[in-house]
Design a protein around this motif. Structure first.
Motif, PDB file in Angstrom:
ATOM      1  N   ASP A  51       1.017  -1.138  -0.138  1.00  0.00           N
ATOM      2  CA  ASP A  51       0.133   0.166   0.401  1.00  0.00           C
ATOM      3  C   ASP A  51       1.221   1.334  -0.507  1.00  0.00           C
ATOM      4  OD1 ASP A  51      -1.713   2.119   0.115  1.00  0.00           O
ATOM      5  OD2 ASP A  51      -2.656   0.779   1.926  1.00  0.00           O
ATOM      6  N   ASN A  53       0.095   4.607  -0.167  1.00  0.00           N
ATOM      7  CA  ASN A  53      -0.752   5.152   0.630  1.00  0.00           C
ATOM      8  C   ASN A  53      -0.790   5.332   2.319  1.00  0.00           C
ATOM      9  OD1 ASN A  53      -1.529   6.679  -2.233  1.00  0.00           O
ATOM     10  ND2 ASN A  53      -3.033   5.091  -2.014  1.00  0.00           N
ATOM     11  N   LYS A  54      -0.337   4.314   2.503  1.00  0.00           N
ATOM     12  CA  LYS A  54      -0.290   4.385   4.193  1.00  0.00           C
ATOM     13  C   LYS A  54       1.392   3.884   4.450  1.00  0.00           C
ATOM     14  CE  LYS A  54      -3.237   0.748   5.929  1.00  0.00           C
ATOM     15  NZ  LYS A  54      -3.420  -0.428   6.132  1.00  0.00           N
ATOM     16  N   SER A  72      -2.422   6.686   6.886  1.00  0.00           N
ATOM     17  CA  SER A  72      -3.609   5.391   5.563  1.00  0.00           C
ATOM     18  C   SER A  72      -3.670   6.661   5.344  1.00  0.00           C
ATOM     19  CB  SER A  72      -3.478   4.339   6.496  1.00  0.00           C
ATOM     20  OG  SER A  72      -4.848   5.198   7.118  1.00  0.00           O
ATOM     21  N   ASN A  73      -4.892   6.061   4.162  1.00  0.00           N
ATOM     22  CA  ASN A  73      -5.314   6.947   2.993  1.00  0.00           C
ATOM     23  C   ASN A  73      -5.122   8.526   3.237  1.00  0.00           C
ATOM     24  OD1 ASN A  73      -7.034   4.739   2.774  1.00  0.00           O
ATOM     25  ND2 ASN A  73      -7.880   5.631   5.157  1.00  0.00           N
ATOM     26  N   SER A  75      -3.550  11.057   0.771  1.00  0.00           N
ATOM     27  CA  SER A  75      -4.276  11.121  -0.797  1.00  0.00           C
ATOM     28  C   SER A  75      -3.381  12.492  -1.259  1.00  0.00           C
ATOM     29  CB  SER A  75      -5.958  11.568  -0.683  1.00  0.00           C
ATOM     30  OG  SER A  75      -5.890  12.448  -1.877  1.00  0.00           O
ATOM     31  N   ASP A  82      -4.903  10.107   7.215  1.00  0.00           N
ATOM     32  CA  ASP A  82      -5.344   9.657   8.601  1.00  0.00           C
ATOM     33  C   ASP A  82      -4.584   9.396   9.426  1.00  0.00           C
ATOM     34  OD1 ASP A  82      -8.133  10.271   7.667  1.00  0.00           O
ATOM     35  OD2 ASP A  82      -8.440   7.574   6.732  1.00  0.00           O
TER      36      ASP A  82
END
Ligand SMILES: CC(C)(COP(=O)(O)OP(=O)(O)OC[C@H]1O[C@@H](n2cnc3c(N)ncnc32)[C@H](O)[C@@H]1OP(=O)(O)O)[C@@H](O)C(=O)NCCC(=O)NCCS
Length: 170
Positions: A51, A53-54, A72-73, A75, A82
């Motif tokens: 991942d 984005n984490k 995480s997440n 963007s 988050d």
């Protein structure tokens, strides 16, 4: 001395311990009070490594792992993420470790990841956490009533956020 390093495969065993500790799980997770397993945390780590984005880090007392913190997440488009934190070792809560780690990740999020905003969710009754977040500049953006059910009681859930006010991201 508190040190923060990359989250590594060897931390899976610590994740199992921490995320099976009721002092932690009563405040985090989709369903409170659940115990995790080696299988679940091994799968979590394998997904984590894929991942982009984490990013998670291990909080250590010198070389001893005592908790984790991460985003995480993440963007790149919305410039937000988050935040999650858990001091997993019972001997280290309420001693200033959370504050050190939170300050570190906020700086990391704003300076290295170039975020505009960092979000988190917290159960309203988690007073140490809410106080900590507010002391660092997080504001409450919303409240969901009776969002979480645990041991016969419903709890409200707060959405909190901190903004990078010092810089307008290009
Ligand atoms: C929430 C958590 C990360 C806080 O970290 P911590 O190391 O225990 O907190 P600290 O000792 O750094 O305390 C920082 C601030 O939090 C507040 N705080 C901490 N413990 C508190 C308590 N028992 N009562 C009230 N406020 C408290 C204080 O405002 C304190 O600031 P101060 O030292 O300037 O007074 C940690 O307790 C934890 O991991 N808890 C279990 C999992 C969890 O709740 N994760 C967060 C889910 S959103």
């Amino acid at each position: 001395m508190i040190k923060i390093r990359k989250h590594l495969p060897k931390d899976v065993l610590f994740r199992v311990k921490w995320l099976s500790n009721l002092n932690v799980t009563k405040w985090i997770g989709n369903e409170l009070g659940q115990k995790t397993t080696l299988k679940k945390e091994t799968a979590w780590f394998a997904n984590y490594q894929k991942d982009k984005n984490k990013i998670f880090f291990t909080i250590c007392d010198n070389s001893k792992p005592i908790g984790f913190i991460g985003l995480s997440n993440i963007s790149k488009t919305n410039k937000n993420a988050d935040l999650f934190i858990a001091i997993g070792d019972d001997d280290y809560r309420g001693k200033g470790v959370g504050k050190i780690a939170m300050k570190w990740i906020i700086k990391y999020g704003f300076e290295k990841q170039k975020l505009h905003k960092i979000n988190l969710g917290v159960i309203k009754d988690n007073i140490p956490a809410v106080k900590l977040y507010q002391s660092l500049g997080f504001i409450i953006e919303g409240e969901m009533k009776d969002e979480v059910f645990f041991k016969g009681k419903f709890y409200n859930f707060l959405f909190m956020a901190i903004f990078n006010k010092n810089k307008i991201n290009p």
